[in-house]
Design an enzyme around this catalytic site. Sequence first.
Site, PDB file in Angstrom:
ATOM      1  N   ASN B  98       0.763  -1.383  -0.048  1.00 56.11           N
ATOM      2  CA  ASN B  98       0.205   0.023  -0.004  1.00 56.11           C
ATOM      3  C   ASN B  98       0.972   1.257   0.152  1.00 56.11           C
ATOM      4  O   ASN B  98       0.398   2.286   0.092  1.00 56.11           O
ATOM      5  CB  ASN B  98      -0.983   0.154   1.180  1.00 56.11           C
ATOM      6  CG  ASN B  98      -1.934  -1.074   1.229  1.00 56.11           C
ATOM      7  OD1 ASN B  98      -1.441  -2.098   2.116  1.00 56.11           O
ATOM      8  ND2 ASN B  98      -2.675  -1.315   0.471  1.00 56.11           N
ATOM      9  N   MET B 107       1.151   7.000   0.261  1.00 59.02           N
ATOM     10  CA  MET B 107       0.450   5.871   0.926  1.00 59.02           C
ATOM     11  C   MET B 107      -1.046   5.847   0.693  1.00 59.02           C
ATOM     12  O   MET B 107      -1.583   6.952   0.636  1.00 59.02           O
ATOM     13  CB  MET B 107       0.896   6.167   2.457  1.00 59.02           C
ATOM     14  CG  MET B 107       0.164   4.998   3.323  1.00 59.02           C
ATOM     15  SD  MET B 107       0.473   5.394   4.942  1.00 59.02           S
ATOM     16  CE  MET B 107      -0.297   7.010   5.125  1.00 59.02           C
ATOM     17  N   CYS B 108      -1.792   4.665   0.794  1.00 56.65           N
ATOM     18  CA  CYS B 108      -3.075   4.669   0.568  1.00 56.65           C
ATOM     19  C   CYS B 108      -3.708   4.329   1.628  1.00 56.65           C
ATOM     20  O   CYS B 108      -3.488   2.704   2.103  1.00 56.65           O
ATOM     21  CB  CYS B 108      -3.254   3.777  -0.478  1.00 56.65           C
ATOM     22  SG  CYS B 108      -5.037   3.288  -0.856  1.00 56.65           S
ATOM     23  N   ILE B 109      -4.391   4.895   2.502  1.00 57.10           N
ATOM     24  CA  ILE B 109      -5.094   4.121   3.711  1.00 57.10           C
ATOM     25  C   ILE B 109      -6.486   5.063   3.800  1.00 57.10           C
ATOM     26  O   ILE B 109      -6.793   5.973   3.401  1.00 57.10           O
ATOM     27  CB  ILE B 109      -4.043   4.824   4.854  1.00 57.10           C
ATOM     28  CG1 ILE B 109      -4.710   4.449   6.178  1.00 57.10           C
ATOM     29  CG2 ILE B 109      -3.833   6.237   5.098  1.00 57.10           C
ATOM     30  CD1 ILE B 109      -3.578   4.495   7.395  1.00 57.10           C
TER      31      ILE B 109
END
Lengths: 474, 173
Positions: B98, B107-109
Amino acid sequence: MPPPNTPRRSSSVDSAAQSHLDYLDLDLGEAVPNIPTSAYSLSPSAPRQQHLHLGVDRQPGGSLNRLPEPNLPHTVDFRGLNYADTVDENLLCPICRVPMVEPVDTACDHTFCKDCITEAFKYSNLCPIDRFSLTNTDLHKAHKIVTNQLDALLVLCPCCTSPVPRAMILNHLERYCKDALVRCPGQACRDTVKRKLYGRGCLHYDVSCPDCNMIMQQLEMADHRERDCQERLKDCSHCGDVILRCKEDGHLEKCQYVPASCEWAEYGCDYESRRKDLAEHADVCAFKFVGPMATILKKEINNLRSEVRTLTEKDHIKERRIKFLEGGFGGQRDTDRPLDYADLPSQSLSNLADSSHADPLDSGHEYLLSLVEAQETKVDRLSAGMTELEAKQTMMLFNETIQIKNELAEMRSSQQVLSMHVRWLLNFRRQENQRRFGAGPSSGGGTDGGGSSHDMPFPRRLSDTMNRDLVTKL
Amino acid sequence: MASSQKRITKELAEVTSDPPVGIKVSLVDESNVHNWNVILDGPPDSPYAVCLLSHTSSSLANSKLIQGGKFKLLLVLPTEYPFKPPVINFKTRVYHPNITFDDKGSMCIGILKAEAWKPSSKILSVLTATQQLLSEPVPDDALESAIAEKFKSDRKDFNAEAKKYTKQYATGK
Ligand SMILES: [Zn+2]
Ligand SMILES: [Zn+2]
Ligand SMILES: [Zn+2]
Ligand SMILES: [Zn+2]
Ligand SMILES: [Zn+2]
Ligand SMILES: [Zn+2]
Ligand SMILES: [Zn+2]
């Protein structure tokens, strides 16, 4: 926090980088001296101090002219305030994280500051906590309990740092705070001073520090000499302690190493030594018995003297009164001739007490003037008392109402629960009756429609669970 | 926006006075509260931690000998914060489904996605969520599909790779 109360003329309403000034924004733009006197007539310090200041102008006739009140409009940034205690997490706004200001409830049962949620709506119409879709019309003023709790929070006054209930902070700043800024009493001066310095007249003139020769305004001098001056400290030449130069006189009065004379010096003892050694001498001093006696006698004499003085004063007033009354009867006197009491039969009377009253015009006017003066001081005392009472009363009222309001709200909610119960019971009863007496489904009332007696349990159970919900919520 | 600065200052004070385990925060520039340097310790039970005494005495290896890799992050708070979410980039390279495996370290959150962001969320919860992401990658929402593929098909190899990069980059320097 930076030193509060830095004087500032904010003709522009810039919320500039001087963030430390943001919480107290004084608007002096239109604040030139002519505020209606009446609006502020109960201000605490004003009347007495105006006397001090106006001492020079108080000629008869001019004495009733009062200066306009020195109060300035204050605004407070409620989000910048510091609180005396840690505040319950539940009272913090989820958006700005400080105790809420003007709290509003959303349709999804969340509470925010009015400004914060309005700001949030600029970005999205979702609740900032649960993303429930909202509109501006879904906002309602928060419950009174919440606002009361917020109002009662103790904040530290941005000027004097004393704790004040949040709802009272503006009132405190505008009327009572000793450190809040008021208009300078100087006639031509457009500057501001702390309320506690108001009585000292205009301090906005340059002087040089007696210790370091730096030039600054008299207003800042006291603080400078106590805190900032490079030369503020010196060693006491007697005891060697480090002392503040500006407090030197006070120290010398107490310093144990300063040469001092015997306690009874004024009655004839000429013993002298360092102050700390005087105690030893006191035991052997020849005047140790005579001294206290003499002091008592002296006190007594002074008391008598002052009594005599008041009596003489009273006598004077009476005499003036008599003269005045006689003057009233002497209306038949010649108009082109100045009033002369020598003509009046009572002259002997006035001569008895005080022959220095040579000026013929004196007595009548002076008597009136003295009356006016006496009334004025009375009024001053009264209005000072009034302000005090008023402050006390506001506080008391405030404290009491909050309690009452909370109790009321509690009662209201429990009353709601009760009425809920009653409604349910009535309903139950009605249904019970229907079941017992209503033979066929047709008699079950129009609302039920075709509902037979077997349908009954449903509405009942529904209201039952609703009810239980309500109870647990409370 | 003075009130947003006040909130940020408050959150910064909270995080620095009572720092959560494995998270260290400082300002990039003391005069600007919008840019934060964050040093994140890799969770001990993840391949983002390194065993100090490597293979020599694996039987003795207890948690004391395991040290999380030091991952540097840059957290930028937009001027519209808290109405817009903060942006986080890994400055240290991370081998993770991610997190982009490049200089950006994007970042993918979930919680930071614009359509999921809630103004009531705190920076602290964003940071702990990031920590959580290191322990539990979400391969179905991947930015690096190759790494995600490896994570799903060959966990052992994935762990070895991740460990290798952690040792190489996440030294805290
Ligand atoms: Zn708010
Ligand atoms: Zn909500
Ligand atoms: Zn005050
Ligand atoms: Zn002045
Ligand atoms: Zn000086
Ligand atoms: Zn001394
Ligand atoms: Zn003596």
